[in-house]
Scaffold this motif. Structure first.
Motif, PDB file in Angstrom:
ATOM      1  N   ARG A   5      -5.673   1.292 -14.595  1.00  0.00           N
ATOM      2  CA  ARG A   5      -4.385   0.905 -13.997  1.00  0.00           C
ATOM      3  C   ARG A   5      -4.616   0.476 -12.551  1.00  0.00           C
ATOM      4  O   ARG A   5      -5.361   1.105 -11.815  1.00  0.00           O
ATOM      5  N   ILE A   6      -3.950  -0.604 -12.207  1.00  0.00           N
ATOM      6  CA  ILE A   6      -4.051  -1.095 -10.829  1.00  0.00           C
ATOM      7  C   ILE A   6      -2.915  -0.462 -10.031  1.00  0.00           C
ATOM      8  O   ILE A   6      -1.748  -0.607 -10.370  1.00  0.00           O
ATOM      9  N   SER A   7      -3.278   0.216  -9.019  1.00  0.00           N
ATOM     10  CA  SER A   7      -2.308   0.900  -8.170  1.00  0.00           C
ATOM     11  C   SER A   7      -1.871  -0.031  -7.028  1.00  0.00           C
ATOM     12  O   SER A   7      -2.634  -0.882  -6.561  1.00  0.00           O
ATOM     13  N   ILE A   8      -0.642   0.169  -6.580  1.00  0.00           N
ATOM     14  CA  ILE A   8      -0.125  -0.605  -5.438  1.00  0.00           C
ATOM     15  C   ILE A   8      -0.983  -0.356  -4.194  1.00  0.00           C
ATOM     16  O   ILE A   8      -1.136  -1.224  -3.353  1.00  0.00           O
ATOM     17  N   LEU A   9      -1.546   0.839  -4.117  1.00  0.00           N
ATOM     18  CA  LEU A   9      -2.395   1.165  -2.972  1.00  0.00           C
ATOM     19  C   LEU A   9      -3.682   0.352  -2.953  1.00  0.00           C
ATOM     20  O   LEU A   9      -4.287   0.163  -1.907  1.00  0.00           O
TER      21      LEU A   9
END
Length: 179
Positions: A5-9
């Protein structure tokens, strides 16, 4: 196997970097990176809180609203760049350009000695001993020159000493536009 999963961070730092890089690039490639913005351009010249300087004729807000193009030059005797630009002001005065002088936070005796030594290019002159008028005009420091049209509107603000190149590429075109 699960998808990562690609995190906003993970995305936020590169986006912030790209935005800052874009702002810096814009600052470097704009038309005149040395020009200081002025909120006075296109507006009436601000009211003045000044006093007469010596026996010289003062000028008023009404003089700035009189027909014809004129320059307003903020200067001081203690200002080296003011001394450097003075011959150009004298040349403009000899050409018939109306130049109003505002002596900035100066001792009157020294200001008058400066004009006696170098010549007086000003049609009229006043003193801004407190710096209040300079503040109203948005002056950062001396010298600064403003081109004013025949209705008293500020057409151009030039911060710094006027050179021959500045005169020909910046001041004169603004004077033409002010007609």
């Amino acid at each position: 196997m699960a998808k990562p999963r690609i995190s906003i961070l993970m995305i936020l730092p590169p986006l912030i970097f790209a935005a800052l890089a874009g702002l810096f690039l814009y600052g470097m490639v704009r038309e005149d990176p040395d020009a200081l913005p002025s909120t006075r351009i296109g507006q009436q010249a601000p009211a003045m809180t000044v006093t007469p300087l010596g026996d010289s004729a003062p000028f008023t807000d009404a003089d700035l609203q009189a027909p014809g193009v004129k320059l307003v030059n903020f200067w001081a005797s203690w200002c080296g760049p003011c001394r450097a630009e003075h011959p150009i002001l004298e040349r403009l005065s000899d050409e018939g350009v109306t130049i109003y002088g505002i002596n900035y936070k100066d001792e009157p005796e020294k200001a008058l000695r400066f004009l006696e030594e170098l010549g007086d290019p000003y049609a009229a002159i006043v003193a801004d001993g407190t710096g209040r008028t300079a503040l109203e005009w948005g002056v950062y420091g001396v010298p600064e020159t403003f081109v004013i049209d025949g209705s008293g509107k500020v057409i151009l603000r030039f911060a710094g000493p006027m050179t021959t190149q500045v005169l020909e590429k910046t001041i004169r075109p603004a004077m033409v536009a002010a007609r």
